[in-house]
Design a protein around this motif. Structure first.
Motif, short mmCIF file in Angstrom:
data_model
loop_
_atom_site.label_atom_id
_atom_site.label_comp_id
_atom_site.label_asym_id
_atom_site.label_seq_id
_atom_site.Cartn_x
_atom_site.Cartn_y
_atom_site.Cartn_z
N LYS A 61 0.82 -1.22 0.00
CA LYS A 61 0.00 0.00 0.00
C LYS A 61 0.86 1.27 0.00
CE LYS A 61 -3.78 -2.39 2.36
NZ LYS A 61 -4.67 -2.45 3.53
N GLN A 62 1.76 1.36 -0.99
CA GLN A 62 2.65 2.52 -1.07
C GLN A 62 2.37 3.39 -2.30
OE1 GLN A 62 6.79 1.94 -0.33
NE2 GLN A 62 6.46 0.52 1.35
N TRP A 63 1.16 3.23 -2.87
CA TRP A 63 0.84 4.03 -4.04
C TRP A 63 0.78 5.53 -3.72
CZ3 TRP A 63 1.83 2.20 -8.45
CH2 TRP A 63 1.60 0.86 -8.77
N ALA A 64 0.42 5.87 -2.48
CA ALA A 64 0.37 7.29 -2.10
C ALA A 64 1.76 7.92 -2.17
CB ALA A 64 -0.21 7.43 -0.69
N LYS A 65 2.78 7.16 -1.78
CA LYS A 65 4.16 7.67 -1.84
C LYS A 65 4.61 7.82 -3.29
CE LYS A 65 5.51 5.64 2.59
NZ LYS A 65 6.43 4.69 3.28
N ALA A 67 2.58 8.43 -5.84
CA ALA A 67 1.85 9.58 -6.37
C ALA A 67 2.46 10.90 -5.91
CB ALA A 67 0.38 9.51 -5.94
N ALA A 68 2.88 10.95 -4.64
CA ALA A 68 3.50 12.18 -4.12
C ALA A 68 4.80 12.49 -4.87
CB ALA A 68 3.79 12.03 -2.63
N ARG A 71 4.15 13.87 -8.44
CA ARG A 71 3.65 15.25 -8.49
C ARG A 71 4.76 16.29 -8.28
NH1 ARG A 71 -0.78 12.98 -5.48
NH2 ARG A 71 0.26 13.62 -3.56
N PRO A 180 9.29 2.83 -3.57
CA PRO A 180 8.68 3.71 -4.57
C PRO A 180 9.71 4.37 -5.49
CG PRO A 180 7.74 4.11 -2.41
CD PRO A 180 8.92 3.22 -2.20
#
Length: 316
Positions: A61-65, A67-68, A71, A180
């Motif tokens: 569950k490291q998709w947020a990292k 995505a950050a 960006r 990531p």
């Protein structure tokens, strides 16, 4: 609490040994793929690593990292350059292994921490302690002996060590976790890998033409890339960085043993003297790191004790 810390440290040491052992015996894997050009092996390493990393990032569950990082334009620029350096490092290592230069690769990863110190002084303004300067000079003397003996620069070792050291400096400039970060780096390399596959791939590029054993080896490239990194990441979170630094010599030592005793690469007198100087440099470097660590621990305990004394005085 102490029991939990001790247990975590034990797990960390096991993970570190596993990581450096896998990196150290990697030449055995790449030797099984000598029918492929080094660039094609790199191509498979990039493509299958991306797929493995997708699964790992989803599972952890490291998709947020991810995505950050995507960006942030500056982060992406640094990761792009870092990815190119990493790909070049992988390519040269694969070529060296499959062209009987494992000893040169071993020398490169031995001198890597010393080049880290040198580049830290050069680019980051870090001051070198006396023993660190001695270690760097010893390594330079060892390399100079090899140059004068052979009349040529040990370019494989120097490029492997230099490219990985610069890669490390770049990665220190961005706050992105290793998993990531590696995913984004390999993802940016994947168009080049796919382009090579389509335009320059050998007869083995069509996996349907290969036997099952060769295809299994090719597909394993993703695991060979990511498994030691996962172990390394797990170790880095659980044990002291100084301990990790001592264990890193497992990798080049295993490469050295494989080169000399399994693949019969020539170890002449000049090369042995060079390794001797580098080993001595690493011994000095390691002792210095241990002394510095003990001083830091002592200073930390003193500051904690002083803060505790001040708190008790204010309370009373």
């Amino acid at each position: 609490m102490r029991a939990q810390q001790a247990s975590a440290a034990q797990v960390g040491i096991i993970c570190a040994i596993a990581a450096y052992t896998m990196w150290g015996i990697a030449p055995i894997y790449f030797k099984q793929l000598t029918v492929l050009p080094a660039a094609e092996i790199l191509m498979h390493r990039v493509i299958w690593s991306v797929l493995v990393l997708v699964g790992l990032i989803a599972g952890l569950k490291q998709w947020a990292k991810v995505a950050a990082a995507l960006r942030n334009k500056k982060v992406m620029q640094v990761l792009f350059v870092a990815g190119i350096l990493l790909g070049a490092n992988w390519l040269l290592f694969i070529w060296a292994v499959n062209n009987d230069h494992i000893l040169d690769a071993s020398l490169g990863y031995y001198i890597n921490p010393l080049i880290n110190v040198f580049l830290g002084r050069l680019f980051l303004g870090e001051r070198l302690r006396t023993f660190q300067r001695v270690a760097v000079v010893l390594a330079i003397v060892g390399v100079a002996i090899l140059i004068f003996s052979y009349g040529r620069v040990p370019w494989i070792a120097l490029i492997l060590a230099g490219s990985f050291s610069i890669y490390g400096i770049l990665r220190k400039q961005v706050a992105v976790d290793s998993l990531p970060g590696l995913f984004i780096e390999t993802l940016m390399l994947s168009p080049l890998a796919i382009g090579y596959w389509l335009l320059f791939g050998s007869e083995y590029s069509n996996l349907f033409n290969n036997d099952a054993s060769l295809n299994m080896l090719i597909l394993a490239a993703g695991v060979v890339t990511t498994a030691p990194l996962l172990c390394f990441t797990a170790a880095a979170r659980r044990i002291m960085y100084s301990t990790l630094g001592f264990l890193q010599y497992i990798g080049p030592t295993l490469m050295f043993v494989l080169a000399v005793y399994l693949y019969d690469e020539p170890l002449d007198e000049a090369r042995l003297i060079t390794f001797g100087f580098v080993w001595l440099a690493l011994a000095v470097f390691s002792v210095d790191s241990l002394i510095a660590y003990k001083k830091q621990r002592k200073a930390l305990r003193a500051s904690v004790q002083a803060a505790k004394s001040i708190s008790e005085t204010q309370t009373s």
